[in-house]
Design a protein around this motif. Structure first.
Motif, PDB file in Angstrom:
ATOM      1  N   SER A  77      53.604  55.532  73.204  1.00 35.04           N
ATOM      2  CA  SER A  77      53.078  54.810  74.360  1.00 35.04           C
ATOM      3  C   SER A  77      53.570  53.378  74.324  1.00 35.04           C
ATOM      4  N   HIS A 131      50.409  55.446  68.755  1.00 36.56           N
ATOM      5  CA  HIS A 131      50.345  56.460  67.715  1.00 36.56           C
ATOM      6  C   HIS A 131      51.749  56.684  67.155  1.00 36.56           C
ATOM      7  N   PHE A 157      45.079  62.208  68.636  1.00 39.00           N
ATOM      8  CA  PHE A 157      46.175  62.364  69.598  1.00 39.00           C
ATOM      9  C   PHE A 157      46.104  63.691  70.348  1.00 39.00           C
ATOM     10  N   TRP A 202      44.322  61.122  76.807  1.00 35.29           N
ATOM     11  CA  TRP A 202      43.924  59.752  77.091  1.00 35.29           C
ATOM     12  C   TRP A 202      43.291  59.652  78.475  1.00 35.29           C
ATOM     13  N   ARG A 203      43.869  60.336  79.451  1.00 37.79           N
ATOM     14  CA  ARG A 203      43.307  60.390  80.795  1.00 37.79           C
ATOM     15  C   ARG A 203      42.755  61.789  81.052  1.00 37.79           C
ATOM     16  N   GLU A 256      45.286  51.881  75.097  1.00 36.58           N
ATOM     17  CA  GLU A 256      45.553  52.933  74.127  1.00 36.58           C
ATOM     18  C   GLU A 256      46.403  52.402  72.986  1.00 36.58           C
ATOM     19  N   GLY A 268      38.982  62.248  79.895  1.00 40.03           N
ATOM     20  CA  GLY A 268      39.870  61.467  79.056  1.00 40.03           C
ATOM     21  C   GLY A 268      39.133  60.461  78.198  1.00 40.03           C
ATOM     22  N   VAL A 269      39.766  60.089  77.086  1.00 42.99           N
ATOM     23  CA  VAL A 269      39.191  59.084  76.194  1.00 42.99           C
ATOM     24  C   VAL A 269      39.025  57.764  76.931  1.00 42.99           C
ATOM     25  N   PHE A 270      39.981  57.420  77.788  1.00 45.10           N
ATOM     26  CA  PHE A 270      39.898  56.164  78.543  1.00 45.10           C
ATOM     27  C   PHE A 270      38.632  56.118  79.393  1.00 45.10           C
ATOM     28  N   HIS A 289      42.769  57.030  69.050  1.00 44.75           N
ATOM     29  CA  HIS A 289      42.032  58.272  69.237  1.00 44.75           C
ATOM     30  C   HIS A 289      42.802  59.431  68.644  1.00 44.75           C
TER      31      HIS A 289
END
Length: 436
Positions: free
Chosen positions: A389, A318, A280, A284-285, A315, A292-294, A278
């Motif tokens: 990550s 990156h 950056f 993510w959350r 995830e 979040g993307v999650f 995704h």
């Protein structure tokens, strides 16, 4: 005689000279003695009508090819997309904000990171900064930075002064060490661009890859890719299902026939991985008002996954990449403008990579030498920063623990779970300019 119009090989356009020749033949058939020389009035009339008929043939050609995704464009492509249930995606609104430091400590520098979440008053619209800014009390108490809306569409077009604060949740997590310092945010001008849509090429690629059926790997990937901020998706079942005691464990091609009845009995739980790369800058959350993307990918995949099949949303790693080099430039070259152009070119080229895509040495060299004023690039080393990550699936990741700087001439090899990124405002680029 050549066929024109719709043929087995597609649409064959009738040229203007053929149209004019046929008009001459019809005129000779009607009149016994006719003047069709270059100065003839009748010839001039026939030439004008032939030109109009030529434009009509072009329009018929557009109408014909407007029925196919591979050749349609503009409104015709929009209609095909609507028939397939996928409207042309919109682009996010963009603009600029001013961030002002207040009550800062003497001698201290304050960094507002890239991706900082800025919000408006209710109804809340969230924006993210696309570059990091550094502030201090005396030299630079105010900075201007570009922002983009997290959600595409016209809702992100807000009036001047509407962006008024940093999201409190984001501030408490990432800016908790400000001490007594304060940050004031405002957008001097209205944001815009939310009514724009993606280009024909991007939209056509989305339609060409659209899954035509449900309960397949393609439909799950399609659902995940439809989430704003998602760059690439990889689906896999590295363990071969849940029950490793079965005789086909380790031999069944789950990646090729995922979700099939041969892989599991109806009612048995089945787990698979959805690796998501995704933007950056997108969290993510969920943080504050920005989902979040999650969570968004999970909700999207839930709409297409079969009963008893459960996704594990992971995830991607990156990897920030850059370069160290000495660039020889012509005398009188604008160094600042040249560096900005190089950064923009690298951001464009590397931004086109997908999961597992290697950063090629030759590609980076071209980004340098194709800039006006550049004579040569020497001692070019590609760099990669440590992964941000930790979760790793689908086997070992190539290059995960190698040195951060490659030798001259070496590519940066990405593992299947890695996505190369380049930040124009980052410190990964170390360029020394020398005059030839």
């Amino acid at each position: 005689m050549t066929d024109f119009g719709v043929t087995e090989d597609g649409f064959v356009l009738k040229p203007v000279d053929q149209i004019l020749s046929e008009a001459f033949e019809r005129a000779r058939a009607v009149f016994d003695d006719i003047d069709l020389t270059s100065t003839s009035p009748l010839r001039k009339i026939l030439e004008v009508t032939a030109a109009e008929d030529g434009e009509l043939w072009k329009r018929m050609e557009d109408l014909y090819y407007g029925n196919f995704i591979s050749t349609a464009f503009g409104d015709n492509l929009d209609l095909l997309g609507e028939d397939m249930g996928l409207a042309r995606p919109r682009l996010p609104s963009t603009g600029k904000v001013q961030i002002t430091l207040g009550n800062g400590a003497d001698g201290r520098r304050y960094t507002v990171p890239e991706g900082t979440i800025l919000v408006t008053a209710a109804p809340v619209r969230a924006f993210g900064t696309i570059a990091a800014v550094t502030l201090d009390r005396t030299a630079q108490p105010t900075a201007t930075v570009d922002v983009t809306a997290f959600e595409p569409g016209p809702d992100g077009d807000v009036a001047a002064g509407a962006i008024a604060d940093i999201d409190p949740t984001y501030r408490s997590i990432f800016l908790a060490d400000l001490g007594t310092a304060t940050l004031t945010v405002t957008n001097p001008k209205a944001t815009g661009g939310g009514a724009r849509t993606v280009s024909d090429d991007i939209y056509r690629a989305r339609l060409a890859g659209l899954a035509r059926n449900l309960w397949t790997v393609e439909s799950v990937a399609q659902a995940a890719l439809g989430v704003s901020g998602v760059l690439d998706v990889l689906l896999s079942d590295p363990l071969g299902g849940v029950d490793v005691s079965q005789s086909y464990f380790g031999t069944f091609a789950f990646d090729q026939r995922a979700f099939s009845s041969e892989a599991r009995r109806i009612g048995e739980p089945y787990f698979f991985d959805v690796l998501v790369a995704h933007d950056f800058r997108a969290p993510w959350r969920t943080i504050g008002p920005v989902q979040g993307v999650f969570e968004r990918v999970t909700a999207a995949v839930d709409t297409v996954r079969p009963v008893g099949i459960h996704p594990n949303i992971v995830e991607a790693i990156h990897v920030e990449v850059g370069a160290r080099a000495t660039v020889v430039v012509q005398p009188g070259s604008d160094g600042a403008a040249l560096l900005a152009s190089i950064r923009q070119r690298l951001a464009t080229d590397i931004g086109g990579l997908r999961l597992g895509g290697d950063v090629l040495y030759s590609q980076v060299v071209r980004a340098f030498v194709e800039q006006p004023g550049v004579v040569d690039v020497q001692q070019l080393h590609l760099r990669r920063s440590p992964a941000a990550s930790g979760p790793v699936t689908f086997g070992a990741v190539a290059g995960q623990s190698v040195t951060a700087e490659a030798a001259v001439g070496e590519n940066l090899v990405m593992g299947p779970t890695e996505l190369a990124i380049f930040s124009p405002s980052g410190d990964a680029l170390d360029i020394a300019l020398v005059t030839s």
